[in-house]
Design an enzyme around this catalytic site. Structure first.
Site, PDB file in Angstrom:
ATOM      1  N   CYS A 149       9.542   5.573   6.401  1.00  0.00           N
ATOM      2  CA  CYS A 149       9.606   4.787   7.639  1.00  0.00           C
ATOM      3  C   CYS A 149      10.623   3.646   7.617  1.00  0.00           C
ATOM      4  O   CYS A 149      11.568   3.655   8.400  1.00  0.00           O
ATOM      5  CB  CYS A 149       8.220   4.237   7.958  1.00  0.00           C
TER       6      CYS A 149
ATOM      7  N   GLU B 160       2.663   4.815  16.277  1.00  0.00           N
ATOM      8  CA  GLU B 160       1.657   4.646  15.209  1.00  0.00           C
ATOM      9  C   GLU B 160       2.054   3.505  14.292  1.00  0.00           C
ATOM     10  O   GLU B 160       3.239   3.254  14.080  1.00  0.00           O
ATOM     11  CB  GLU B 160       1.465   5.967  14.449  1.00  0.00           C
ATOM     12  N   PHE B 161       1.032   2.827  13.778  1.00  0.00           N
ATOM     13  CA  PHE B 161       1.273   1.713  12.852  1.00  0.00           C
ATOM     14  C   PHE B 161       0.480   1.956  11.569  1.00  0.00           C
ATOM     15  O   PHE B 161      -0.119   1.038  11.013  1.00  0.00           O
ATOM     16  CB  PHE B 161       0.876   0.383  13.510  1.00  0.00           C
TER      17      PHE B 161
ATOM     18  N   LYS C  59       7.660  -0.550  18.269  1.00  0.00           N
ATOM     19  CA  LYS C  59       7.552   0.181  17.003  1.00  0.00           C
ATOM     20  C   LYS C  59       8.750  -0.112  16.087  1.00  0.00           C
ATOM     21  O   LYS C  59       8.599  -0.477  14.917  1.00  0.00           O
ATOM     22  CB  LYS C  59       7.453   1.682  17.293  1.00  0.00           C
TER      23      LYS C  59
ATOM     24  N   GLY D  95      10.763   1.555   0.264  1.00  0.00           N
ATOM     25  CA  GLY D  95      11.133   2.973   0.364  1.00  0.00           C
ATOM     26  C   GLY D  95      10.218   3.625   1.379  1.00  0.00           C
ATOM     27  O   GLY D  95       9.686   2.962   2.254  1.00  0.00           O
TER      28      GLY D  95
HETATM   29  C1  UGA Z   1       5.170   1.367   7.205  1.00  0.00           C
HETATM   30  C2  UGA Z   1       4.509   0.268   8.047  1.00  0.00           C
HETATM   31  O1  UGA Z   1       3.859  -0.680   7.219  1.00  0.00           O
HETATM   32  C3  UGA Z   1       3.498   0.867   9.035  1.00  0.00           C
HETATM   33  O2  UGA Z   1       2.981  -0.155   9.863  1.00  0.00           O
HETATM   34  C4  UGA Z   1       4.204   1.925   9.871  1.00  0.00           C
HETATM   35  O3  UGA Z   1       3.298   2.559  10.757  1.00  0.00           O
HETATM   36  C5  UGA Z   1       4.802   2.978   8.969  1.00  0.00           C
HETATM   37  O4  UGA Z   1       5.739   2.339   8.074  1.00  0.00           O
HETATM   38  C6  UGA Z   1       5.504   3.994   9.834  1.00  0.00           C
HETATM   39  O5  UGA Z   1       6.459   3.634  10.541  1.00  0.00           O
HETATM   40  O6  UGA Z   1       5.044   5.135   9.909  1.00  0.00           O
HETATM   41  P1  UGA Z   1       4.500   2.724   4.984  1.00  0.00           P
HETATM   42  O7  UGA Z   1       5.932   3.148   4.967  1.00  0.00           O
HETATM   43  O8  UGA Z   1       3.452   3.750   4.819  1.00  0.00           O
HETATM   44  O9  UGA Z   1       4.174   1.953   6.378  1.00  0.00           O
HETATM   45  O10 UGA Z   1       4.268   1.714   3.801  1.00  0.00           O
HETATM   46  P2  UGA Z   1       4.281   0.131   3.579  1.00  0.00           P
HETATM   47  O11 UGA Z   1       3.003  -0.259   2.987  1.00  0.00           O
HETATM   48  O12 UGA Z   1       4.710  -0.581   4.796  1.00  0.00           O
HETATM   49  O13 UGA Z   1       5.394  -0.011   2.438  1.00  0.00           O
HETATM   50  C7  UGA Z   1       6.756   0.340   2.667  1.00  0.00           C
HETATM   51  C8  UGA Z   1       7.588  -0.035   1.473  1.00  0.00           C
HETATM   52  O14 UGA Z   1       7.719  -1.443   1.373  1.00  0.00           O
HETATM   53  C9  UGA Z   1       7.020   0.429   0.124  1.00  0.00           C
HETATM   54  O15 UGA Z   1       8.071   0.939  -0.665  1.00  0.00           O
HETATM   55  C10 UGA Z   1       6.461  -0.832  -0.493  1.00  0.00           C
HETATM   56  O16 UGA Z   1       6.473  -0.804  -1.891  1.00  0.00           O
HETATM   57  C11 UGA Z   1       7.424  -1.874   0.049  1.00  0.00           C
HETATM   58  N1  UGA Z   1       6.838  -3.217   0.123  1.00  0.00           N
HETATM   59  C12 UGA Z   1       5.810  -3.487   0.950  1.00  0.00           C
HETATM   60  C13 UGA Z   1       7.373  -4.229  -0.673  1.00  0.00           C
HETATM   61  O17 UGA Z   1       8.329  -4.014  -1.439  1.00  0.00           O
HETATM   62  N2  UGA Z   1       6.849  -5.494  -0.584  1.00  0.00           N
HETATM   63  C14 UGA Z   1       5.815  -5.781   0.244  1.00  0.00           C
HETATM   64  O18 UGA Z   1       5.385  -6.965   0.286  1.00  0.00           O
HETATM   65  C15 UGA Z   1       5.278  -4.760   1.028  1.00  0.00           C
END
Ligand code: UGA
Length: 443
Positions: free
Chosen positions: A255, A144-145, A199, A252
């Protein structure tokens, strides 16, 4: 909509519920098996145990097609395709904990004519190991993504669907491709191990982008450049892209921290030292703590100071607190003798258990009342709407560290608040928004 192939889902966690609800929306009957009876009861009553936009509406709209049960037999008597959506949290060694996966696999057994479709993130090689022990049950990797907060949209409008199966299992891979076909996304058909690696590598790469821009931000702090401008300029190069270049308090969630660690350990267990990934993880750990230095720049000591945290969830639009930067930050602040008060629009309940010493406020304004400093931890949209003049009046010392570069520095500073961000040193910064606008530093 015509009736489509029935589907089984194991696990009513975040991935399982989104997967089940979206397949139901596409016209499938879906049986969801969850081992926690209370969860099944509440789902049957129509209560959704997680905060995920659009999910409650989707579940409500498709109630007729969704069945929640504690009985694995209901899955085994019905659908051919069994989607495994259980957690694989890290163990002490950093390896993925596969006990929930193994439990599900054991219960399913080795029925011929069925396929196990792995959605859970597992180490490369897991599929082949499971399949060796259950040769009659077909095995497909379909990672999943989904991003928390936009998971329903991500599911229904995917960039790609990855389907991995080894030779001899084409019928199962075809069946999985068939159910995703209405979404119109490119389908990547590959072998089992490569699908598993896609993944892990995708998450590791995104995490690398974040740690990279965070390090650029840290250099910007030293040399007087603005990381948001740098990211804007970099992102226009299509080879780089503008996504995931937001500097801040680090990544954080359930994932990235887990999957980067799992890939590092997977490489290590195979005899390879994944140097770059080690640095990505280390940079992220340090990034959560950088706010401390920014506070110390303005406050002699944190002992007895009241520090307000705006937001606690690991990102907006979720109540997920797993590996949230707020956890490290709150405990660092407490360690330095500060009193921490916090507000999060939806994560408060989950946060209470994890942060027992933090005072939870009922609103953002209440958190800021009498505070000696505030840190924006999660970029909830409502924080951008705060009345900064009122905030300045309420705080006993108007100092704000914007840990997500989310707020408008001009508006915050205009209210007389000392504003610090990540990689945007408070010397004069030039913003280009329609025309050029000079922003005067004010301390
Ligand atoms: C992430 C991936 O983006 C999904 O594609 C993947 O499916 C998912 O993990 C998973 O493996 O299940 P998610 O953890 O829900 O999704 O959230 P993100 O939007 O990716 O953010 C992750 C972290 O990175 C957050 O703490 C966010 O604040 C941080 N982040 C994100 C940043 O600090 N800077 C950014 O530019 C983007």
């Amino acid at each position: 909509m015509s009736e489509r192939e029935p589907i089984g889902v194991v696990g009513a966690g975040w991935v399982g519920l989104v997967t089940a609800a979206c397949f139901a929306e596409l016209g499938h009957r879906v049986v969801v098996r969850e081992i926690v009876p209370e969860k099944v009861e509440s789902l049957r009553r129509g209560e959704v145990p997680i905060h995920e936009p659009e999910l409650p509406e989707l579940i409500e709209r498709n109630r007729e097609r969704l069945t929640f049960t504690t009985e694995m037999s209901e899955l085994l008597d019905g659908p051919r395709l069994l989607f495994i959506c259980v957690q694989t949290p890290p163990t002490y060694s950093g390896d993925a904990d596969l006990s929930a996966v193994n439990r599900a696999v054991e219960e399913i057994g080795d029925p011929a004519g069925k396929a196990l479709v792995m959605k859970s993130t597992v180490p490369v090689g897991t599929g082949r190991t499971i399949h060796r022990d259950a040769p009659d049950l077909a095995y497909v990797s379909c990672p999943e993504f989904l991003k928390e907060g936009t998971a329903v949209n991500d599911f229904l409008k995917p960039d790609r669907v990855v389907i991995g199966a080894d030779p001899g299992e084409e019928w199962a891979a075809d069946a999985v491709a068939g159910i995703y076909e209405p979404l119109g996304a490119p389908i990547v058909r590959t072998d089992l191990s490569s699908a598993e690696m896609i993944k892990l590598a995708s998450n590791a790469y995104l995490a690398t982008k974040i740690s990279f821009i965070n390090e650029i931000a840290n250099v910007c702090d030293e040399v007087g450049a603005d990381v948001t401008e740098v990211a804007r300029g970099m992102g226009m190069d299509p080879r780089i892209g503008d996504k995931f270049l937001n500097a801040g308090l680090g990544f954080g969630g359930s994932c990235f921290p887990k999957d980067t660690q799992a890939l590092k350990i997977l490489a290590g267990n195979s005899g390879y030292h994944f140097q770059l990934l080690n640095s990505v993880i280390e940079v992220n750990e340090l990034q959560k703590r950088r706010v401390m230095a920014k506070l110390s720049k303005h406050l002699d000591s944190l002992v007895g100071k009241r520090v307000a945290l705006l937001g606690l969830a690991f990102k907006p639009d979720t109540d997920d607190m797993r590996e949230a930067s707020s956890l490290v930050l709150a405990s660092r602040l407490e360690g330095e003798g500060a009193t921490v008060v916090a507000f999060d629009p939806v994560a408060e309940q989950r946060a209470r258990e994890l942060l027992p010493k933090v005072d939870m406020a009922a609103s953002a304004m209440e958190t800021l009342d009498g505070a000696d400093a505030a840190v924006l931890v999660t970029e909830w949209p409502e924080f951008a709407q705060l009345d900064w003049a009122e905030v300045a009046k309420r705080m006993s010392n108007p100092l704000l560290v914007d840990g997500r570069n989310f707020l408008d520095p001009v508006a915050v500073r205009a209210a007389g608040i000392t504003y610090e961000a990540i990689g945007r040193p408070s010397v004069a910064a030039i913003r280009v928004a329609g025309g050029r606008e000079a922003e005067q530093a004010e301390r």
